[in-house]
Write a protein that holds these residues in place. Structure first.
Motif, mmCIF file in Angstrom:
data_model
loop_
_atom_site.group_PDB
_atom_site.id
_atom_site.type_symbol
_atom_site.label_atom_id
_atom_site.label_comp_id
_atom_site.label_asym_id
_atom_site.label_seq_id
_atom_site.Cartn_x
_atom_site.Cartn_y
_atom_site.Cartn_z
ATOM 1 N N ALA A 113 63.643 55.353 1.330
ATOM 2 C CA ALA A 113 65.016 55.847 0.865
ATOM 3 C C ALA A 113 65.583 56.267 2.106
ATOM 4 N N VAL A 114 64.857 56.855 3.023
ATOM 5 C CA VAL A 114 65.499 57.191 4.476
ATOM 6 C C VAL A 114 66.195 56.078 5.053
ATOM 7 N N TRP A 115 65.280 54.885 5.081
ATOM 8 C CA TRP A 115 65.894 53.929 5.776
ATOM 9 C C TRP A 115 67.065 53.259 5.043
ATOM 10 N N ALA A 116 67.067 53.235 3.932
ATOM 11 C CA ALA A 116 68.421 52.755 2.999
ATOM 12 C C ALA A 116 69.702 53.651 3.331
ATOM 13 N N VAL A 117 69.443 55.054 3.491
ATOM 14 C CA VAL A 117 70.514 55.837 3.944
ATOM 15 C C VAL A 117 71.099 55.537 5.302
ATOM 16 N N TRP A 118 69.920 55.243 6.433
ATOM 17 C CA TRP A 118 70.320 54.699 7.563
ATOM 18 C C TRP A 118 71.260 53.891 7.707
ATOM 19 N N HIS A 119 71.550 52.750 6.918
ATOM 20 C CA HIS A 119 72.116 51.677 6.738
ATOM 21 C C HIS A 119 73.759 51.905 6.238
ATOM 22 N N LEU A 120 73.830 53.176 5.790
ATOM 23 C CA LEU A 120 75.294 53.603 5.283
ATOM 24 C C LEU A 120 76.415 53.088 6.302
ATOM 25 N N THR A 164 80.530 42.844 8.248
ATOM 26 C CA THR A 164 79.241 42.854 7.863
ATOM 27 C C THR A 164 78.884 42.816 6.711
ATOM 28 N N VAL A 165 77.706 42.112 6.319
ATOM 29 C CA VAL A 165 77.538 41.711 4.778
ATOM 30 C C VAL A 165 77.584 42.977 3.968
ATOM 31 N N GLN A 166 77.132 44.285 4.440
ATOM 32 C CA GLN A 166 77.276 45.253 3.700
ATOM 33 C C GLN A 166 78.789 45.760 2.987
ATOM 34 N N ALA A 167 79.564 45.428 4.205
ATOM 35 C CA ALA A 167 80.996 45.395 3.867
ATOM 36 C C ALA A 167 81.549 44.646 2.796
ATOM 37 N N GLU A 168 81.048 43.407 2.762
ATOM 38 C CA GLU A 168 81.352 42.486 1.699
ATOM 39 C C GLU A 168 80.770 42.558 0.362
ATOM 40 N N LEU A 169 79.530 43.438 0.745
ATOM 41 C CA LEU A 169 78.967 43.554 -0.681
ATOM 42 C C LEU A 169 79.440 44.882 -1.366
ATOM 43 N N GLY A 170 80.005 45.704 -0.541
ATOM 44 C CA GLY A 170 80.622 46.916 -1.029
ATOM 45 C C GLY A 170 79.474 47.992 -1.410
ATOM 46 N N LEU A 171 79.869 49.314 -1.092
ATOM 47 C CA LEU A 171 79.086 50.214 -1.189
ATOM 48 C C LEU A 171 78.748 50.740 -2.606
ATOM 49 N N GLY A 193 75.891 45.924 -3.519
ATOM 50 C CA GLY A 193 75.583 46.868 -2.704
ATOM 51 C C GLY A 193 74.537 47.897 -3.079
ATOM 52 N N LEU A 194 74.560 47.977 -4.449
ATOM 53 C CA LEU A 194 73.177 48.964 -4.778
ATOM 54 C C LEU A 194 72.129 48.104 -4.619
ATOM 55 N N MET A 195 72.133 46.962 -4.975
ATOM 56 C CA MET A 195 70.704 46.095 -5.142
ATOM 57 C C MET A 195 70.284 46.053 -3.440
ATOM 58 N N PHE A 196 71.163 45.955 -2.519
ATOM 59 C CA PHE A 196 70.880 46.002 -1.144
ATOM 60 C C PHE A 196 70.109 47.213 -0.925
ATOM 61 N N SER A 197 70.811 48.413 -1.314
ATOM 62 C CA SER A 197 70.212 49.458 -0.904
ATOM 63 C C SER A 197 68.734 49.898 -1.590
ATOM 64 N N LEU A 218 62.274 65.216 15.124
ATOM 65 C CA LEU A 218 62.683 64.790 15.967
ATOM 66 C C LEU A 218 63.092 63.229 16.175
ATOM 67 N N PHE A 219 61.994 62.696 15.554
ATOM 68 C CA PHE A 219 62.401 61.009 15.478
ATOM 69 C C PHE A 219 63.625 60.706 14.569
ATOM 70 N N PHE A 220 63.706 61.463 13.362
ATOM 71 C CA PHE A 220 64.870 61.223 12.323
ATOM 72 C C PHE A 220 66.105 61.680 13.087
ATOM 73 N N ALA A 221 66.255 62.751 13.794
ATOM 74 C CA ALA A 221 67.309 63.465 14.174
ATOM 75 C C ALA A 221 67.814 62.426 15.424
ATOM 76 N N VAL A 222 66.918 61.932 16.253
ATOM 77 C CA VAL A 222 67.667 61.033 17.459
ATOM 78 C C VAL A 222 67.881 59.561 16.471
ATOM 79 N N THR A 223 67.241 59.026 15.868
ATOM 80 C CA THR A 223 67.378 57.714 15.141
ATOM 81 C C THR A 223 68.793 57.801 14.394
ATOM 82 N N PHE A 224 69.012 58.930 13.399
ATOM 83 C CA PHE A 224 70.139 58.708 12.845
ATOM 84 C C PHE A 224 71.506 59.072 14.023
ATOM 85 N N ALA A 225 71.079 60.212 14.777
ATOM 86 C CA ALA A 225 72.132 60.543 15.764
ATOM 87 C C ALA A 225 72.650 59.276 16.496
#
Length: 309
Positions: free
Chosen positions: A200-207, A215-222, A227-231, A44-51
């Motif tokens: 790992a779940v937390w990193a995916v959450w940031h996608l 955002t800095v993530q957009a500047e770093l590039g996926l 971007g890899l180092m960030f993840s 439930l936590f992961f479902a609500v958090t990601f949704a």
């Protein structure tokens, strides 16, 4: 986790970048993982958090423009609170079913132990500083405070900067990731495995942040090295915040999260070399802290008092 947006101090995607209760019970560490996690509320936590997070951030992407100005600002900011929404959903279900909290949950009231948050905050900040200092002789950029000074001035000074760092990042996420998910994972696994899995779940959450302009993530590039180092850096931060949570509760994990984010912002850590060295230093720090306080895999050998709220 550390997330930044150019020209702002709002952390959950802005420029800086990432249950409790009372009964007496005995946790049995020999229970199988499926049995231990069944009905724990993790799903439930992961479902609500990601949704909630991804829904709000996808709206921000669709609206376009800066995530710090209308109309994208509201869904962008609300998305950062997804872990809190997930935690609230789990607590509501637990109250409705009159279920106890996990034996590994750490009460919010820690007494004098809460002061452990201060040295842990300092360690988190120091890990970033050491990594940044090592970057210069190893081919990375030298340490500079110019970007940090500009950022602090943009948001109106040191106090607004720290408040924005505290609210939109650590306070928006730690009650969920550490206060809710971490103790439920610990019911069936050790600290390292729980930290790596949650990281790992937390990193995916940031996608989605990689697709929000500004955002800095957009500047770093996926798909770039930055971007890899960030993840990858999310994993050691998850280990450190998990360690802090078990030592002194959510307040301590908030402090570690804040120390990491604020220092990354002030030093404007964006180079892949600097990011990699910060990551390495944090891994060493996490290994040292966890190694110095060895513990069984999710076992609770003595009765653990918890509160029913």
């Amino acid at each position: 986790m550390f997330q930044r947006t150019s020209g702002t101090g709002i952390e959950s995607g802005a420029r800086t970048g990432i249950g409790t209760g009372t009964r007496i019970g005995i946790g049995i560490g020999t229970a199988r993982s499926g049995e231990a996690l069944r009905g724990s509320g993790l799903g439930l936590f992961f479902a609500v958090t990601f949704a909630t997070t991804w829904a709000f951030w996808l709206i921000a992407i669709a609206l376009g423009g800066s995530p710090t100005s209308s109309p994208a600002a509201v869904p962008y900011l609300l998305g950062g609170f997804g872990p809190v929404f997930g935690a609230l959903a789990v607590r509501a279900r637990r109250a409705r079913r009159r279920e106890p909290v996990p034996a590994r949950a750490v009460p919010y009231r820690q007494g004098v132990r809460v002061f452990l948050a201060l040295p842990l905050l300092a360690l988190a900040s120091a890990s970033v500083v050491v990594g940044a200092l090592l970057a210069d002789p190893l081919g990375g950029p030298g340490v500079s405070l110019a970007g940090g000074r500009e950022l602090i001035a943009t948001v109106g000074g040191v106090v607004p900067f720290l408040v924005s760092m505290l609210i939109a990042g650590p306070l928006a996420e730690e009650p969920g990731w550490r206060g809710t998910a971490h103790p439920r994972l610990r019911a069936s696994m050790g600290r390292v495995r729980a930290g790596v899995l949650l990281g790992a779940v937390w990193a995916v959450w940031h996608l989605p942040l990689f697709f929000i302009e500004g955002t800095v993530q957009a500047e770093l590039g996926l798909f770039g090295w930055s971007g890899l180092m960030f993840s990858l850096s999310v994993v050691p931060v998850a280990l450190l915040t998990g360690y802090a949570y078990e030592r002194a509760g959510v307040v301590a994990s908030v402090a570690v999260h804040l120390g990491f984010n604020a220092t990354m912002a002030v030093l404007t850590v964006e180079s892949p070399v600097t990011q990699a060295l910060v990551l390495a230093v944090e891994l060493v720090l996490a290994a040292a802290l966890l190694g110095a306080s060895r513990e069984g895999r999710g076992r609770v050998a003595v009765p653990v008092p918890v509160r029913t709220d």
